[in-house]
Design a protein around this motif. Sequence first.
Motif, PDB file in Angstrom:
ATOM      1  N   ALA A 115      66.534  61.815  14.559  1.00 38.64           N
ATOM      2  CA  ALA A 115      66.562  63.132  15.200  1.00 38.64           C
ATOM      3  C   ALA A 115      67.230  64.144  14.277  1.00 38.64           C
ATOM      4  CB  ALA A 115      67.315  63.055  16.523  1.00 38.64           C
ATOM      5  N   PRO A 116      66.774  65.389  14.293  1.00 40.49           N
ATOM      6  CA  PRO A 116      67.392  66.398  13.427  1.00 40.49           C
ATOM      7  C   PRO A 116      68.819  66.702  13.855  1.00 40.49           C
ATOM      8  CG  PRO A 116      65.828  67.422  14.933  1.00 40.49           C
ATOM      9  CD  PRO A 116      65.653  65.947  15.083  1.00 40.49           C
ATOM     10  N   PRO A 117      69.688  66.999  12.900  1.00 44.56           N
ATOM     11  CA  PRO A 117      71.074  67.339  13.228  1.00 44.56           C
ATOM     12  C   PRO A 117      71.172  68.794  13.681  1.00 44.56           C
ATOM     13  CG  PRO A 117      70.740  67.524  10.883  1.00 44.56           C
ATOM     14  CD  PRO A 117      69.437  67.029  11.458  1.00 44.56           C
ATOM     15  N   SER A 118      72.345  69.194  14.107  1.00 45.98           N
ATOM     16  CA  SER A 118      72.581  70.603  14.396  1.00 45.98           C
ATOM     17  C   SER A 118      72.442  71.399  13.106  1.00 45.98           C
ATOM     18  CB  SER A 118      73.988  70.802  14.969  1.00 45.98           C
ATOM     19  OG  SER A 118      74.334  72.183  14.967  1.00 45.98           O
ATOM     20  N   CYS A 119      71.861  72.581  13.204  1.00 42.93           N
ATOM     21  CA  CYS A 119      71.704  73.427  12.019  1.00 42.93           C
ATOM     22  C   CYS A 119      73.047  73.854  11.444  1.00 42.93           C
ATOM     23  CB  CYS A 119      70.884  74.669  12.365  1.00 42.93           C
ATOM     24  SG  CYS A 119      69.134  74.347  12.688  1.00 42.93           S
ATOM     25  N   LEU A 120      74.109  73.711  12.214  1.00 44.36           N
ATOM     26  CA  LEU A 120      75.420  74.112  11.717  1.00 44.36           C
ATOM     27  C   LEU A 120      75.878  73.221  10.566  1.00 44.36           C
ATOM     28  CD1 LEU A 120      77.206  74.825  15.115  1.00 44.36           C
ATOM     29  CD2 LEU A 120      76.254  76.490  13.496  1.00 44.36           C
ATOM     30  N   ALA A 121      75.447  71.959  10.560  1.00 45.61           N
ATOM     31  CA  ALA A 121      75.868  71.043   9.494  1.00 45.61           C
ATOM     32  C   ALA A 121      75.309  71.470   8.139  1.00 45.61           C
ATOM     33  CB  ALA A 121      75.457  69.611   9.838  1.00 45.61           C
ATOM     34  N   PRO A 122      73.984  71.632   7.982  1.00 44.53           N
ATOM     35  CA  PRO A 122      73.484  72.100   6.682  1.00 44.53           C
ATOM     36  C   PRO A 122      73.925  73.521   6.356  1.00 44.53           C
ATOM     37  CG  PRO A 122      71.702  71.970   8.285  1.00 44.53           C
ATOM     38  CD  PRO A 122      72.886  71.306   8.905  1.00 44.53           C
ATOM     39  N   LEU A 123      74.092  74.372   7.381  1.00 43.80           N
ATOM     40  CA  LEU A 123      74.547  75.738   7.123  1.00 43.80           C
ATOM     41  C   LEU A 123      75.957  75.737   6.556  1.00 43.80           C
ATOM     42  CD1 LEU A 123      74.315  78.796   7.231  1.00 43.80           C
ATOM     43  CD2 LEU A 123      74.985  78.696   9.646  1.00 43.80           C
ATOM     44  N   ASP A 124      76.855  74.964   7.159  1.00 46.75           N
ATOM     45  CA  ASP A 124      78.224  74.885   6.646  1.00 46.75           C
ATOM     46  C   ASP A 124      78.244  74.310   5.232  1.00 46.75           C
ATOM     47  OD1 ASP A 124      79.186  75.951   8.985  1.00 46.75           O
ATOM     48  OD2 ASP A 124      79.798  74.028   9.849  1.00 46.75           O
ATOM     49  N   ALA A 125      77.406  73.286   5.001  1.00 45.73           N
ATOM     50  CA  ALA A 125      77.337  72.701   3.661  1.00 45.73           C
ATOM     51  C   ALA A 125      76.841  73.730   2.657  1.00 45.73           C
ATOM     52  CB  ALA A 125      76.419  71.480   3.674  1.00 45.73           C
ATOM     53  N   CYS A 126      75.879  74.540   3.066  1.00 43.63           N
ATOM     54  CA  CYS A 126      75.323  75.559   2.174  1.00 43.63           C
ATOM     55  C   CYS A 126      76.358  76.621   1.838  1.00 43.63           C
ATOM     56  CB  CYS A 126      74.092  76.192   2.823  1.00 43.63           C
ATOM     57  SG  CYS A 126      73.238  77.390   1.773  1.00 43.63           S
ATOM     58  N   GLU A 127      77.120  77.038   2.833  1.00 43.16           N
ATOM     59  CA  GLU A 127      78.101  78.100   2.609  1.00 43.16           C
ATOM     60  C   GLU A 127      79.203  77.677   1.639  1.00 43.16           C
ATOM     61  OE1 GLU A 127      79.311  79.305   6.597  1.00 43.16           O
ATOM     62  OE2 GLU A 127      78.108  81.104   6.329  1.00 43.16           O
ATOM     63  N   HIS A 128      79.400  76.378   1.481  1.00 42.03           N
ATOM     64  CA  HIS A 128      80.427  75.881   0.565  1.00 42.03           C
ATOM     65  C   HIS A 128      79.829  75.334  -0.728  1.00 42.03           C
ATOM     66  CE1 HIS A 128      82.613  75.902   4.438  1.00 42.03           C
ATOM     67  NE2 HIS A 128      83.669  76.150   3.688  1.00 42.03           N
ATOM     68  N   SER A 129      78.550  75.593  -0.951  1.00 42.47           N
ATOM     69  CA  SER A 129      77.870  75.078  -2.139  1.00 42.47           C
ATOM     70  C   SER A 129      77.583  76.210  -3.117  1.00 42.47           C
ATOM     71  CB  SER A 129      76.553  74.400  -1.737  1.00 42.47           C
ATOM     72  OG  SER A 129      75.737  74.161  -2.871  1.00 42.47           O
ATOM     73  N   ARG A 130      77.969  76.035  -4.368  1.00 39.79           N
ATOM     74  CA  ARG A 130      77.698  77.063  -5.376  1.00 39.79           C
ATOM     75  C   ARG A 130      76.212  77.129  -5.717  1.00 39.79           C
ATOM     76  NH1 ARG A 130      77.082  75.604 -10.742  1.00 39.79           N
ATOM     77  NH2 ARG A 130      77.134  73.360 -11.160  1.00 39.79           N
ATOM     78  N   VAL A 131      75.461  76.081  -5.387  1.00 41.35           N
ATOM     79  CA  VAL A 131      74.018  76.092  -5.606  1.00 41.35           C
ATOM     80  C   VAL A 131      73.306  76.768  -4.441  1.00 41.35           C
ATOM     81  CG1 VAL A 131      71.953  74.652  -5.812  1.00 41.35           C
ATOM     82  CG2 VAL A 131      74.018  74.060  -7.085  1.00 41.35           C
ATOM     83  N   CYS A 132      73.666  76.373  -3.236  1.00 38.78           N
ATOM     84  CA  CYS A 132      72.929  76.813  -2.057  1.00 38.78           C
ATOM     85  C   CYS A 132      73.286  78.226  -1.599  1.00 38.78           C
ATOM     86  CB  CYS A 132      73.174  75.820  -0.916  1.00 38.78           C
ATOM     87  SG  CYS A 132      72.230  76.160   0.589  1.00 38.78           S
ATOM     88  N   ARG A 133      74.566  78.563  -1.593  1.00 34.89           N
ATOM     89  CA  ARG A 133      74.985  79.829  -0.988  1.00 34.89           C
ATOM     90  C   ARG A 133      74.307  81.054  -1.613  1.00 34.89           C
ATOM     91  NH1 ARG A 133      78.971  83.886  -0.601  1.00 34.89           N
ATOM     92  NH2 ARG A 133      79.727  84.149   1.539  1.00 34.89           N
ATOM     93  N   PRO A 134      74.285  81.200  -2.947  1.00 35.42           N
ATOM     94  CA  PRO A 134      73.616  82.382  -3.506  1.00 35.42           C
ATOM     95  C   PRO A 134      72.116  82.401  -3.230  1.00 35.42           C
ATOM     96  CG  PRO A 134      74.274  80.870  -5.248  1.00 35.42           C
ATOM     97  CD  PRO A 134      74.926  80.384  -4.003  1.00 35.42           C
ATOM     98  N   ARG A 135      71.519  81.236  -3.090  1.00 34.72           N
ATOM     99  CA  ARG A 135      70.089  81.179  -2.799  1.00 34.72           C
ATOM    100  C   ARG A 135      69.810  81.608  -1.360  1.00 34.72           C
ATOM    101  NH1 ARG A 135      67.298  77.271  -6.525  1.00 34.72           N
ATOM    102  NH2 ARG A 135      68.770  76.932  -8.221  1.00 34.72           N
ATOM    103  N   LEU A 136      70.687  81.215  -0.445  1.00 31.50           N
ATOM    104  CA  LEU A 136      70.522  81.651   0.937  1.00 31.50           C
ATOM    105  C   LEU A 136      70.710  83.159   1.054  1.00 31.50           C
ATOM    106  CD1 LEU A 136      70.091  81.185   3.924  1.00 31.50           C
ATOM    107  CD2 LEU A 136      72.503  80.510   4.126  1.00 31.50           C
ATOM    108  N   LEU A 137      71.700  83.689   0.350  1.00 31.75           N
ATOM    109  CA  LEU A 137      71.908  85.136   0.348  1.00 31.75           C
ATOM    110  C   LEU A 137      70.689  85.862  -0.220  1.00 31.75           C
ATOM    111  CD1 LEU A 137      75.631  85.304  -0.819  1.00 31.75           C
ATOM    112  CD2 LEU A 137      74.750  85.983   1.417  1.00 31.75           C
ATOM    113  N   ALA A 138      70.121  85.315  -1.291  1.00 33.84           N
ATOM    114  CA  ALA A 138      68.932  85.929  -1.891  1.00 33.84           C
ATOM    115  C   ALA A 138      67.755  85.880  -0.926  1.00 33.84           C
ATOM    116  CB  ALA A 138      68.580  85.218  -3.198  1.00 33.84           C
ATOM    117  N   PHE A 139      67.624  84.766  -0.204  1.00 36.46           N
ATOM    118  CA  PHE A 139      66.547  84.640   0.775  1.00 36.46           C
ATOM    119  C   PHE A 139      66.719  85.653   1.900  1.00 36.46           C
ATOM    120  CE2 PHE A 139      65.277  82.666   4.863  1.00 36.46           C
ATOM    121  CZ  PHE A 139      63.901  82.713   4.688  1.00 36.46           C
ATOM    122  N   GLN A 140      67.933  85.791   2.405  1.00 37.69           N
ATOM    123  CA  GLN A 140      68.183  86.758   3.472  1.00 37.69           C
ATOM    124  C   GLN A 140      67.843  88.180   3.026  1.00 37.69           C
ATOM    125  OE1 GLN A 140      72.331  85.140   4.319  1.00 37.69           O
ATOM    126  NE2 GLN A 140      71.721  85.841   6.345  1.00 37.69           N
TER     127      GLN A 140
END
Length: 271
Positions: A115-140
């Motif tokens: 079953a899929p996890p809560s979206c908060l788990a990958p979101l929190d991981a992304c916000e603390h990742s130097r790889v993911c966070r700037p990419r999410l900001l760019a996507f937004q």
Amino acid sequence: SVLIRAQREQQLPAPPLGSPSSAGRNRCLDAAEACTADARCQRLRTEYVAQCLGRAAAGGCPQARCRRALRRFFARGPPALTHALLFCSCVNAACAERRRQTFVPACAFSGPGPAPPSCLAPLDACEHSRVCRPRLLAFQASCAPAPSAPDGCLQDQAPRCLRAFAGLVGTAITPNYVDNASARVAPWCDCGASGNRREECEAFRGLFTRNRCLDGAIQAFDGGWPVILQDQLDVHQDPENSLLQVSSTDGLLVGSFLLPMLPLLALQPLL
């Protein structure tokens, strides 16, 4: 969440998804064949398939290596071909399932449980990742609806939005097609167990599921498809007269229809 707050008031209902593809044409197969015909695209695709289908010693897939190989594929592969694999349009379930499986979702996209996890788990991981966070900001920033625009999206927004979306593949919030019956995309998560952060969770998921500019950009990609694929096939026959020059040794692409590469190049140090 700082990443979500600015988006809450900008999300607009997405229009129904449809595809103007020619009946019976499997464009995902065409995209795969075009990638195979290009040495650089094929080498990078072979690398991520090998990583994502591998097995870690303790069981399961080596997800970190899989995602890194996927980021390399989009950062270093010919954009016309990598985007064709990601955004190919489908008119039947078989094609859509091939598209959904292209980037090995069992390793890169899904989690360890059924079953899929809560979206908060990958979101929190992304916000603390130097790889993911700037990419999410760019996507937004690249896919944000513009309420003042006639159709709710900026006129030249689609190419930037697709490029930013592709940049999320291989991160903690890797998105994918959610089924083989539509062109809907989302990270592998839901908001059923988000507690008092439900609003934040829904806002994050809505960046993908209720984003008319992202939906429109995916549909619009189909309009340039014949040029992209035909030029790629022609270059092997008559490279001097092709609008698209693809070098199998250096991977450089030159063509008036190609997307600007500066935002993507800026992300390469994070791979």
